[in-house]
Design a protein around this motif. Structure first.
Motif, PDB file in Angstrom:
ATOM      1  N   MET A 209     -33.027 -18.001  -9.376  1.00 16.34           N
ATOM      2  CA  MET A 209     -33.726 -17.149  -8.086  1.00 16.34           C
ATOM      3  C   MET A 209     -33.309 -16.032  -7.648  1.00 16.34           C
ATOM      4  O   MET A 209     -32.662 -15.364  -8.216  1.00 16.34           O
ATOM      5  CB  MET A 209     -32.768 -18.401  -7.439  1.00 16.34           C
ATOM      6  N   HIS A 210     -34.671 -15.896  -7.817  1.00 13.62           N
ATOM      7  CA  HIS A 210     -35.274 -14.676  -7.469  1.00 13.62           C
ATOM      8  C   HIS A 210     -35.734 -14.705  -6.161  1.00 13.62           C
ATOM      9  O   HIS A 210     -36.569 -15.424  -5.644  1.00 13.62           O
ATOM     10  CB  HIS A 210     -36.321 -13.661  -7.754  1.00 13.62           C
ATOM     11  N   ILE A 211     -35.071 -13.715  -5.105  1.00 14.68           N
ATOM     12  CA  ILE A 211     -35.999 -14.160  -3.422  1.00 14.68           C
ATOM     13  C   ILE A 211     -36.761 -12.214  -3.000  1.00 14.68           C
ATOM     14  O   ILE A 211     -36.365 -11.880  -3.413  1.00 14.68           O
ATOM     15  CB  ILE A 211     -35.034 -14.398  -2.164  1.00 14.68           C
ATOM     16  N   SER A 212     -37.880 -12.264  -3.274  1.00 16.02           N
ATOM     17  CA  SER A 212     -38.722 -11.307  -2.937  1.00 16.02           C
ATOM     18  C   SER A 212     -39.640 -10.501  -1.930  1.00 16.02           C
ATOM     19  O   SER A 212     -39.693 -12.074  -0.964  1.00 16.02           O
ATOM     20  CB  SER A 212     -39.511 -11.631  -4.948  1.00 16.02           C
TER      21      SER A 212
ATOM     22  N   LEU B 232     -27.356 -22.788  -9.935  1.00 18.59           N
ATOM     23  CA  LEU B 232     -28.184 -21.822  -9.742  1.00 18.59           C
ATOM     24  C   LEU B 232     -27.546 -20.210  -9.493  1.00 18.59           C
ATOM     25  O   LEU B 232     -26.589 -20.596  -8.746  1.00 18.59           O
ATOM     26  CB  LEU B 232     -28.510 -22.148  -8.293  1.00 18.59           C
ATOM     27  N   TYR B 233     -28.591 -19.858  -9.585  1.00 15.27           N
ATOM     28  CA  TYR B 233     -27.740 -18.270 -10.025  1.00 15.27           C
ATOM     29  C   TYR B 233     -28.611 -17.592  -9.014  1.00 15.27           C
ATOM     30  O   TYR B 233     -29.895 -17.188  -9.614  1.00 15.27           O
ATOM     31  CB  TYR B 233     -27.239 -17.401 -10.961  1.00 15.27           C
ATOM     32  N   ALA B 234     -28.821 -17.010  -8.354  1.00 11.97           N
ATOM     33  CA  ALA B 234     -28.998 -15.517  -7.770  1.00 11.97           C
ATOM     34  C   ALA B 234     -28.410 -14.659  -7.599  1.00 11.97           C
ATOM     35  O   ALA B 234     -28.235 -13.793  -8.013  1.00 11.97           O
ATOM     36  CB  ALA B 234     -28.413 -15.781  -6.130  1.00 11.97           C
ATOM     37  N   SER B 235     -29.983 -13.663  -7.987  1.00  8.74           N
ATOM     38  CA  SER B 235     -30.500 -12.629  -8.567  1.00  8.74           C
ATOM     39  C   SER B 235     -31.556 -11.884  -8.484  1.00  8.74           C
ATOM     40  O   SER B 235     -32.216 -11.727  -7.528  1.00  8.74           O
ATOM     41  CB  SER B 235     -30.897 -12.715 -10.493  1.00  8.74           C
ATOM     42  N   ASP B 236     -31.118 -10.669  -8.517  1.00  7.40           N
ATOM     43  CA  ASP B 236     -32.178  -9.736  -7.445  1.00  7.40           C
ATOM     44  C   ASP B 236     -32.369  -8.513  -8.936  1.00  7.40           C
ATOM     45  O   ASP B 236     -33.094  -7.272  -8.474  1.00  7.40           O
ATOM     46  CB  ASP B 236     -30.749  -8.552  -7.023  1.00  7.40           C
ATOM     47  N   MET B 237     -32.460  -9.416  -9.970  1.00  7.50           N
ATOM     48  CA  MET B 237     -33.431  -8.794 -10.682  1.00  7.50           C
ATOM     49  C   MET B 237     -32.773  -7.179 -11.462  1.00  7.50           C
ATOM     50  O   MET B 237     -33.439  -6.832 -11.953  1.00  7.50           O
ATOM     51  CB  MET B 237     -35.259  -8.612 -11.130  1.00  7.50           C
ATOM     52  N   THR B 238     -31.872  -7.207 -11.229  1.00  4.59           N
ATOM     53  CA  THR B 238     -31.063  -5.507 -11.434  1.00  4.59           C
ATOM     54  C   THR B 238     -29.930  -6.198 -12.533  1.00  4.59           C
ATOM     55  O   THR B 238     -28.606  -7.439 -12.368  1.00  4.59           O
ATOM     56  CB  THR B 238     -30.696  -4.290 -10.752  1.00  4.59           C
TER      57      THR B 238
ATOM     58  N   ASN C  48     -21.664  -4.957 -12.140  1.00  2.83           N
ATOM     59  CA  ASN C  48     -21.738  -3.250 -12.683  1.00  2.83           C
ATOM     60  C   ASN C  48     -22.077  -2.849 -11.579  1.00  2.83           C
ATOM     61  O   ASN C  48     -23.015  -3.026 -11.659  1.00  2.83           O
ATOM     62  CB  ASN C  48     -22.737  -3.854 -13.831  1.00  2.83           C
ATOM     63  N   GLU C  49     -21.022  -2.197 -11.039  1.00  2.00           N
ATOM     64  CA  GLU C  49     -21.525  -1.612 -10.284  1.00  2.00           C
ATOM     65  C   GLU C  49     -22.027  -0.142 -10.987  1.00  2.00           C
ATOM     66  O   GLU C  49     -22.548   1.009  -9.516  1.00  2.00           O
ATOM     67  CB  GLU C  49     -19.609  -0.832  -9.392  1.00  2.00           C
ATOM     68  N   ARG C  50     -22.527   0.657 -11.968  1.00  2.00           N
ATOM     69  CA  ARG C  50     -22.714   1.601 -12.289  1.00  2.00           C
ATOM     70  C   ARG C  50     -24.958   1.197 -11.946  1.00  2.00           C
ATOM     71  O   ARG C  50     -25.617   2.342 -12.237  1.00  2.00           O
ATOM     72  CB  ARG C  50     -22.975   1.725 -14.200  1.00  2.00           C
ATOM     73  N   ILE C  51     -24.880  -0.175 -11.764  1.00  4.45           N
ATOM     74  CA  ILE C  51     -26.043  -0.404 -11.432  1.00  4.45           C
ATOM     75  C   ILE C  51     -26.467   0.108 -10.578  1.00  4.45           C
ATOM     76  O   ILE C  51     -26.072   0.240  -9.301  1.00  4.45           O
ATOM     77  CB  ILE C  51     -26.383  -1.777 -11.693  1.00  4.45           C
TER      78      ILE C  51
END
Length: 280
Positions: free
Chosen positions: A184-187, A155-161, A277-280
């Motif tokens: 997974m994206h929690i919106s 399960l990969y928890a993503s913030d979509m960035t 990636n800290e540039r995001i």
């Protein structure tokens, strides 16, 4: 060839990480490196020569003890012993020693045991928390009460960035294991809701791997950790993947809500963390 580095202090707590690393190295056909970081203090009255002899004696004795400790772990999981390298490194700070060795030897993953659930230092332990927030190498955190199981579902928890780059890393981990991947994206209520069928087709094309999507609504009456916990109970993954901002403040915002001690999934599910990636 990949290199998996696992740390040990010869404690019962460290056994879970070693068991996990043994199985993972076998599945991925990776090199297994078992690292013990030590620090010896030189008595003021000792000469450099005396201290050097003492260090050699200590390392010889410790090598015998570590080898017996590791052999016992192999026996306990009924695993044919695969070749591993036993390393002992001197450093006054355990985590600095682990990271320095992992970077110097281009390790693919660092594996460490954790001490169960609770607030930040209890969830991860001081060493694990520092490792997650400092290591440029992906970190596998294995609960000390975890029993080795086949990694079937990730399960990969993503913030979509930056999800394309992150998903590529998750798939690279999952592919040799033939494990399923769920993103997974929690919106929040005001966010756009993805069409699962269309999004999954896009993800599969971009990742060249079967990826399913788990959309969960954010419950603003809960701490974020509670929403993640609920999603984990629903998905039942073998492994959770997070990409973390490596700053203490960002880390604590996620893992240090006032009622964090109520959330126990970190005591049950292994966690793989990558540097975001800290540039995001």
């Amino acid at each position: 060839m990949e290199k998996i580095l696992v740390t040990t202090d010869q404690s019962e707590n460290s056994k879970a990480g070693i068991r996990f690393a043994i199985k993972l190295a076998k599945q991925r056909k990776a090199e297994l490196m078992i690292l013990h970081v030590y620090h010896l203090l030189k008595p003021l009255k000792w000469t450099e020569e005396t201290f050097a002899r003492h260090t050699i004696t200590f390392l010889e004795k410790n090598t015998v003890e570590l080898s017996a400790f590791i052999a016992g772990i192999y026996k306990s999981i009924n695993e044919t012993q695969i070749t591993y390298e036993l390393i002992q490194v001197s450093n006054i700070d355990v985590i600095d020693g682990v990271i320095a060795y992992a970077r110097k030897h281009s390790c693919s993953y660092i594996c460490i045991s954790t001490r169960g659930a609770g607030v930040l230092t209890k969830i991860f332990g001081t060493h694990t928390a520092k490792l997650i927030t400092s290591s440029p190498v992906p970190v596998l955190c294995i609960p000390s009460n975890y029993h080795v199981k086949e990694l079937k579902h990730i399960l990969y928890a993503s913030d979509m960035t930056d999800y394309e780059r992150e998903l590529a890393q998750v798939v690279a981990f999952a592919r040799p294991l033939n494990a399923s991947v769920e993103m997974m994206h929690i919106s929040y209520p005001y966010e756009f809701t993805f069409d699962n069928e269309l999004t999954e087709a896009t993800l599969k094309k971009k990742a060249n791997y079967e990826v399913t999507l788990l959309n969960r609504k954010r419950d603003i009456t809960n701490a974020l950790l509670q929403d993640i916990d609920d999603a984990i109970k629903f998905s039942k993954p073998s492994l959770l993947v997070l990409f973390t901002h490596q700053s203490r403040s960002m880390f604590e915002k996620l893992f240090y809500p006032s009622n964090a001690e109520d959330y126990s999934f970190y005591g049950k599910v292994p966690l793989l963390t990558y540097k975001k990636n800290e540039r995001i």
